[in-house]
Design a protein around this motif. Structure first.
Motif, mmCIF file in Angstrom:
data_model
loop_
_atom_site.group_PDB
_atom_site.id
_atom_site.type_symbol
_atom_site.label_atom_id
_atom_site.label_comp_id
_atom_site.label_asym_id
_atom_site.label_seq_id
_atom_site.Cartn_x
_atom_site.Cartn_y
_atom_site.Cartn_z
ATOM 1 N N VAL A 37 63.708 -16.245 -76.069
ATOM 2 C CA VAL A 37 65.109 -16.218 -76.523
ATOM 3 C C VAL A 37 65.923 -17.398 -76.020
ATOM 4 O O VAL A 37 66.928 -17.765 -76.652
ATOM 5 N N ALA A 38 65.539 -18.001 -74.897
ATOM 6 C CA ALA A 38 66.351 -19.076 -74.317
ATOM 7 C C ALA A 38 66.608 -20.223 -75.297
ATOM 8 O O ALA A 38 67.751 -20.701 -75.398
ATOM 9 N N ALA A 52 74.100 -11.035 -73.198
ATOM 10 C CA ALA A 52 73.837 -12.377 -72.675
ATOM 11 C C ALA A 52 75.107 -13.014 -72.131
ATOM 12 O O ALA A 52 75.080 -13.783 -71.168
ATOM 13 N N TYR A 53 76.239 -12.700 -72.755
ATOM 14 C CA TYR A 53 77.535 -13.210 -72.325
ATOM 15 C C TYR A 53 78.486 -12.035 -72.234
ATOM 16 O O TYR A 53 78.659 -11.294 -73.196
ATOM 17 N N GLU A 73 76.284 -20.332 -68.981
ATOM 18 C CA GLU A 73 74.870 -20.066 -69.235
ATOM 19 C C GLU A 73 74.678 -18.575 -69.485
ATOM 20 O O GLU A 73 75.372 -17.745 -68.885
ATOM 21 N N PRO A 74 73.746 -18.194 -70.346
ATOM 22 C CA PRO A 74 73.525 -16.772 -70.629
ATOM 23 C C PRO A 74 72.949 -16.051 -69.418
ATOM 24 O O PRO A 74 72.226 -16.641 -68.608
ATOM 25 N N VAL A 109 84.675 -14.285 -72.219
ATOM 26 C CA VAL A 109 83.378 -14.253 -72.897
ATOM 27 C C VAL A 109 83.197 -15.499 -73.753
ATOM 28 O O VAL A 109 82.147 -16.156 -73.719
ATOM 29 N N GLN A 110 84.223 -15.851 -74.522
ATOM 30 C CA GLN A 110 84.117 -17.011 -75.411
ATOM 31 C C GLN A 110 83.971 -18.311 -74.614
ATOM 32 O O GLN A 110 83.252 -19.225 -75.040
ATOM 33 N N TYR A 111 84.627 -18.392 -73.466
ATOM 34 C CA TYR A 111 84.485 -19.581 -72.622
ATOM 35 C C TYR A 111 83.044 -19.700 -72.135
ATOM 36 O O TYR A 111 82.457 -20.805 -72.116
ATOM 37 N N GLU A 112 82.446 -18.555 -71.729
ATOM 38 C CA GLU A 112 81.064 -18.573 -71.259
ATOM 39 C C GLU A 112 80.113 -18.989 -72.377
ATOM 40 O O GLU A 112 79.122 -19.695 -72.142
#
Length: 719
Positions: free
Chosen positions: A242-243, A211-212, A228-229, A220-223
């Protein structure tokens, strides 16, 4: 796995330690056995951490708290204590692939599989949270697929809801892409953090994509916190599910009970009596790993001089297809596949070389003194009269080999040991036949005027009729544990094959029929293979189509993969399909996405040329390209060896692999036969040839290769 070293403890609490399973960031994990022979994964805090009394006491205290979780969906913590300078915790020892290993090898789950997985994991989280704990590191590698369902492992960092994470200085207390935003920011976390992780896990299970994701941990951590995934590859019904789990605000995420209920909501797919982990290749994979784990547990102490060596133990277990032994407290998985005991990556052995016990009817392989390269050894039995002159591939089932017998409308069964005919029954003219299990053979029964083709199920041992079902069937083309797939016509008076159907064996009803998606005839059905919820067809027009086995809906197509008079059989395994034709290619079963592709070198014409059908043998793939046969690594298509077979006609049928041999058709205009090669080197062993007329049928099982040619059946030995 490694033997114990000089500095390793011999016993901790009730557990006798017998081997080292692996090392993690927090400590070392051992294989232990208690006085009853029950196995456990015993995790010991690293010595430099154990010197910190507060760290050691908290390790044991929090492990003891985790004992309160008794859910069937987790690996239970069996005990924990501070013994001398060794703080330790013991958890259940599980056998099975982790979720990420399953997805990598078999591809993503379908809608129903994701829902079943999500419901099971949500119930497990519900139990964890009810005990006042938060897991804090739910991710695919911390989920083990077992025969009883998915099990959450690694309670080494599970904490009371108000607690902090036990980590080393400088370590990130969360797995990038799976930890919740509040966890990334270092805030206190509660049960909603596990819900976020569950949403990310289900995205991966449904799409095979995270997802990220990003090129750097910080990205990755910023996203996770601000972005958004990526749900673009997630089917819409699962995306809706899942959203909400991935909401930035913990208060906006559903609770596990709501997720479990949503997963149980009908998806339009008929649920099976068995769960996804109890079906198909995943179930077989789990069963193999359980057997290998049992063997490992029963091995005497690795320290003792009489015990098997490390190399012998790992080699023996590797022959079983590889085993993931997941330690519930360590969150580690060990592939026992490498010939050197874990250094590097080794080829997985073929299915027929597994540790499954030999069957009473298996033949003995030829020893080095019983054959000579260049000289064809005597047959085990035959050639003997029996098969129809028109070749249909033989089918080994347990201690029998099935083949059209005498004429076009009789199916005969011959004993594999001596070739004696055991039974025969009337079937449709040159009707194909499949074996969904060792006990059952399904074909098409006799067709008479005014009567549609009926599916006919036979007891493989006796040939007695088990059941019949009307289906307007012409040929059966494939089968899995649940269904038989068949070609059909709308009316028995029609001369064309216009339908494709799936017959549910449990309910004895046709699950679906769809218009035939590829070209075929009454005489020449499409070649087909099924795996991981997909049915792959190749028709006479060279078109390849993949359908969802639950609905019959087309998922992806390759319009002109091959140009041939006859369709080319696909090979499928672990979520990947391998195809011949204008290229030899490996593609993801779920999406058709190309993994690798090799253009054919042989001349490609309207009616022939290119790659023939591939055959798989462990991690090896064998296929012919014109006159050349090669063995390749099925993971990337790179060649191990290539061998010219001379001036032969284009062969579309796959080679046959058995023992240490590979058999290939070398029929040419004025002669014919079967070339036999050493499978590891491609070196010629011998050529089996009787005459140059007619086609050949081949199949192999139990250290025998069965040849059908000119109305005769022969069983040949292998080395």
């Amino acid at each position: 796995m490694n033997p114990l070293g000089p500095g390793d403890p011999l016993r901790l609490g009730p557990y006798r330690l017998v081997a080292v399973l692996g090392d993690g960031g927090m400590g070392r994990v051992y294989l232990g056995r208690d006085g009853t022979g029950r196995a456990a994964a015993v995790k010991v805090l690293r010595r430099e951490l154990a010197y910190d009394q507060n760290m050691a006491q908290r390790f044991v205290r929090e492990a003891q708290v985790a004992q309160a979780v008794t859910s069937m969906g987790v690996a239970r913590v069996l005990g924990a204590w501070y013994e001398g300078s060794w703080p330790w915790m013991a958890t259940e020892f599980l056998a099975g692939p982790t979720l990420d290993q399953h997805i990598e090898e078999y591809g993503p789950f379908d809608d129903l599989g994701v829902r079943e997985l999500g419901a099971a994991l949500a119930r497990a989280l519900q139990d964890i949270h009810a005990a006042g704990l938060v897991h804090r590191d739910l991710k695919p590698s911390n989920i083990v697929m077992t025969s009883s369902g998915p099990r959450i492992i690694d309670f080494g960092i599970a904490r009371p809801e108000h607690g902090l994470t036990l980590t080393l200085t400088g370590q990130i207390p969360v797995t990038p892409g799976y930890g919740a935003p509040e966890q990334v920011l270092g805030h206190r976390v509660g049960p909603p953090a596990d819900v976020f992780s569950l949403g990310a896990v289900l995205v991966y299970a449904a799409s095979g994509e995270r997802a990220y994701d990003g090129g750097h941990v910080a990205t990755v951590q910023y996203e996770v916190v601000h972005g958004e995934p990526n749900l673009s590859e997630v089917p819409e019904p699962i995306r809706v599910l899942v959203a909400p789990c991935l909401a930035k605000d913990p208060a906006h995420r559903p609770i596990p009970a709501q997720i479990a209920a949503a997963c149980a909501t009908s998806s339009g797919t008929k649920p099976s009596a068995k769960k996804i982990w109890q079906l198909g290749e995943l179930a077989a994979d789990i069963k193999q790993r359980e057997a290998a784990a049992k063997q490992l547990i029963s091995v005497p102490d690795v320290r003792t001089p009489s015990a098997p060596s490390r190399r012998r133990l790992i080699t023996a277990l590797a022959a079983g297809g590889g085993t993931v032994l997941a330690a519930g407290g360590g969150g580690l998985a060990w592939w026992l596949l490498s010939k050197d005991g874990g250094q590097g990556e080794a080829r997985k052995p073929s299915e027929e070389e597994s540790t499954a016990p030999p069957k009473p009817w298996d033949a003995k392989r030829l020893t080095a003194s019983q054959y000579e390269d260049g000289t064809t050894p005597p047959s085990l039995w035959g050639p003997q009269e029996g098969p129809s002159p028109v070749v249909v591939q033989p089918l080994p089932v347990r201690d029998l080999v099935l083949v059209h017998d005498g004429g076009s409308t009789t199916l005969g069964a011959y004993n594999v040991i001596d070739g004696k005919r055991k039974w025969g029954t009337d079937v449709g003219s040159y009707a194909r036949y499949v074996a969904p299990s060792d006990e059952l053979v399904v074909t098409v029964g006799p067709v008479t005027v005014g009567r549609t083709g009926r599916l006919l199920a036979l007891d493989s041992a006796t040939g007695e009729k088990k059941w019949t079902a009307p289906a307007d069937a012409v040929h059966v083309i494939a089968a899995d544990a649940e269904s038989v797939y068949f070609t059909a016509r709308r009316d028995w008076r029609q001369s064309d094959v216009s339908l494709l159907g799936a017959f549910d064996m449990a309910s004895r009803t046709t699950r679906w029929t769809v218009p035939m998606p590829v070209e075929c005839t009454l005489v020449t059905p499409p070649e087909a293979a099924t795996d991981s919820g997909r049915l792959v067809l190749c028709g006479q027009n060279g078109k390849v189509v993949a359908l969802d086995t639950h609905t019959g809906k087309q998922v992806w197509t390759l319009p002109r993969q091959a140009v041939a008079i006859l369709p080319i059989a696909p090979a499928v395994s672990k979520g990947i399909v391998y195809l011949g034709g204008k290229s030899l290619t490996a593609r993801k079963l779920q999406s058709g996405e190309e993994i690798w592709s090799l253009p054919a070198k042989s001349e490609f014409k309207k009616t022939y040329g290119g790659w023939g059908a591939p055959v798989l043998d462990g991690d090896a793939l064998y296929a012919l390209d014109g006159e050349e046969i090669s063995r390749r690594d099925r993971r990337d298509g790179k060649a191990d060896w290539t061998r010219s077979l001379g001036d032969v006609l284009q062969q579309l049928d796959p080679p046959v692999v058995q023992g240490k041999t590979v058999w290939a058709n070398v029929h040419s205009l004025d002669s014919g036969g079967i070339a036999v090669l050493h499978k590891d080197t491609g070196k010629p062993a011998w050529t089996y040839a009787r005459d140059g007329s007619g086609g050949w049928g081949m199949a192999a099982s139990g250290n025998r290769v069965f040849l059908v040619h000119g109305g005769k059946l022969t069983a040949m030995p292998v080395f």
